[in-house]
Design an enzyme around this catalytic site. Structure first.
Site, PDB file in Angstrom:
ATOM      1  N   THR A 236      36.178  40.425  50.246  1.00 20.97           N
ATOM      2  CA  THR A 236      34.828  39.934  49.912  1.00 20.97           C
ATOM      3  C   THR A 236      34.168  39.267  51.108  1.00 20.97           C
ATOM      4  OG1 THR A 236      35.710  37.808  49.128  1.00 20.97           O
ATOM      5  CG2 THR A 236      35.414  39.575  47.490  1.00 20.97           C
TER       6      THR A 236
ATOM      7  N   ASN B 171      32.203  36.143  52.062  1.00 21.59           N
ATOM      8  CA  ASN B 171      32.015  34.788  51.552  1.00 21.59           C
ATOM      9  C   ASN B 171      30.727  34.238  52.159  1.00 21.59           C
ATOM     10  OD1 ASN B 171      32.481  32.315  50.371  1.00 21.59           O
ATOM     11  ND2 ASN B 171      33.908  31.623  51.943  1.00 21.59           N
TER      12      ASN B 171
ATOM     13  N   GLU C 138      30.861  35.058  46.560  1.00 22.43           N
ATOM     14  CA  GLU C 138      31.671  36.070  47.223  1.00 22.43           C
ATOM     15  C   GLU C 138      31.253  37.458  46.751  1.00 22.43           C
ATOM     16  OE1 GLU C 138      35.981  34.463  47.975  1.00 22.43           O
ATOM     17  OE2 GLU C 138      35.391  33.921  45.935  1.00 22.43           O
TER      18      GLU C 138
END
Length: 308
Positions: A208, A210, A257
């Site tokens: 992901t 962030n 995220e």
């Protein structure tokens, strides 16, 4: 579009103009109607259109600690205003001294002396001056004195709901990004810089991005969302976005995220935007990794369907 920092930036020989005034956070459908009316009237009169807005948000200066969640950051607001055909965006630094300017002095100094207003277009609930003492009726009386017209723009509503920045913030805060988009005329956007997280998503097979957001950003309620990730100069791509504290891993820090579908590049350090399209589910806690990974896979498929 010209961009001025302060009304004193109006150049020498500046002619008459049509002015509209407001914070315009979100540049939602109501704002679009008001600004659009000002642009139309300026073209009819053969003069420039000026949008006067403020930075920081007046609430933070008048009542420190009460800064509302921000729907549009300054650069994004400027882009949206420019797209409406405005000639000048004038951002007035909202200082404690400026906040104490009486309504009459505001009109004389800003609208008459510097912007040479021929017409002022405002929403029917417009307030101005020290302690918000001025209203549309006072503005009209002062217009008669100083030789400018005043036109009030009606509030925009659908199904009995008046569109306002406060209403949209409440939608975002509740996670109702569909209602927020209906009032904005486009998906709600959150911007930020991609920073390194715990790398846990990568370990799970779903790396992901962030997103470090502005401290006052209007971030939707905790949950999982279908969104479009926007990179400058590139087409938007689908993303499944998790907002919350990662309760399965006893997280405490609230994070945004984004798992970018069908993407394998490096986004660290990039400034990105997320346009929220649909709320998929609430945050949940799982007893082990396996059901969490299965749920993420399901979220990804739901994101594909939501984004078509």
């Amino acid at each position: 579009m010209q961009r001025w920092r302060g009304y004193e930036a109006a150049p020498g020989g500046w002619g008459r103009s049509v002015v509209t005034i407001g914070v315009f956070d979100g540049v939602h459908k109501g704002h679009q109607a008001t600004i659009g009316h000002a642009v139309t009237r300026a073209r009819e009169l053969g003069v420039k259109s000026v949008v006067v807005t403020f930075d920081p948000h007046p609430a933070e200066v008048v009542r420190p600690g009460s800064h509302p969640a921000v729907l549009t950051e300054p650069a994004r607001k400027a882009e949206l205003v420019e797209a409406l055909g405005v000639d000048v965006l004038c951002v007035v630094p909202f200082t404690p001294e400026f906040s104490r300017l009486p309504a009459e002095a505001f009109v004389h100094d800003v609208l008459v002396e510097h912007l040479h207003a021929a017409l002022v277009v405002v929403g029917e609930n417009f307030r101005f001056g020290h302690r918000a003492a001025g209203d549309v009726a006072l503005l009209e009386r002062l217009g008669c004195t100083f030789g400018f017209g005043v036109e009030g723009a009606p509030l925009v509503a659908e199904a009995g709901t008046v569109f306002s920045s406060t209403y949209i913030r409440s939608c975002v805060d509740a996670g109702d990004v569909v209602a927020a988009a209906a009032a904005l005329g486009r998906p709600h956007r959150v911007e930020g810089v991609v920073v390194r997280g715990d790398q846990r998503g990568r370990e799970l097979g779903y790396p992901t991005a962030n997103l470090l957001t502005h401290r006052y950003a209007a971030v939707p309620a905790d949950g999982v969302y279908a969104a479009r990730l926007v990179r400058r100069g590139r087409e938007s791509v689908a993303a499944a976005v998790s907002i919350g504290t990662n309760p399965t891993f006893s997280g405490r820090e609230r994070r945004v995220e984004a798992y970018v579908l069908d993407f394998s590049g490096d986004l660290y350090g990039e400034r990105l935007a997320l346009d929220f399209v649909a709320h998929l589910r609430e945050q949940r806690t799982y007893d082990s990794i396996e059901p969490l990974v299965a749920q993420i896979a399901e979220d990804v498929e739901h994101t594909r369907r939501a984004l078509g």
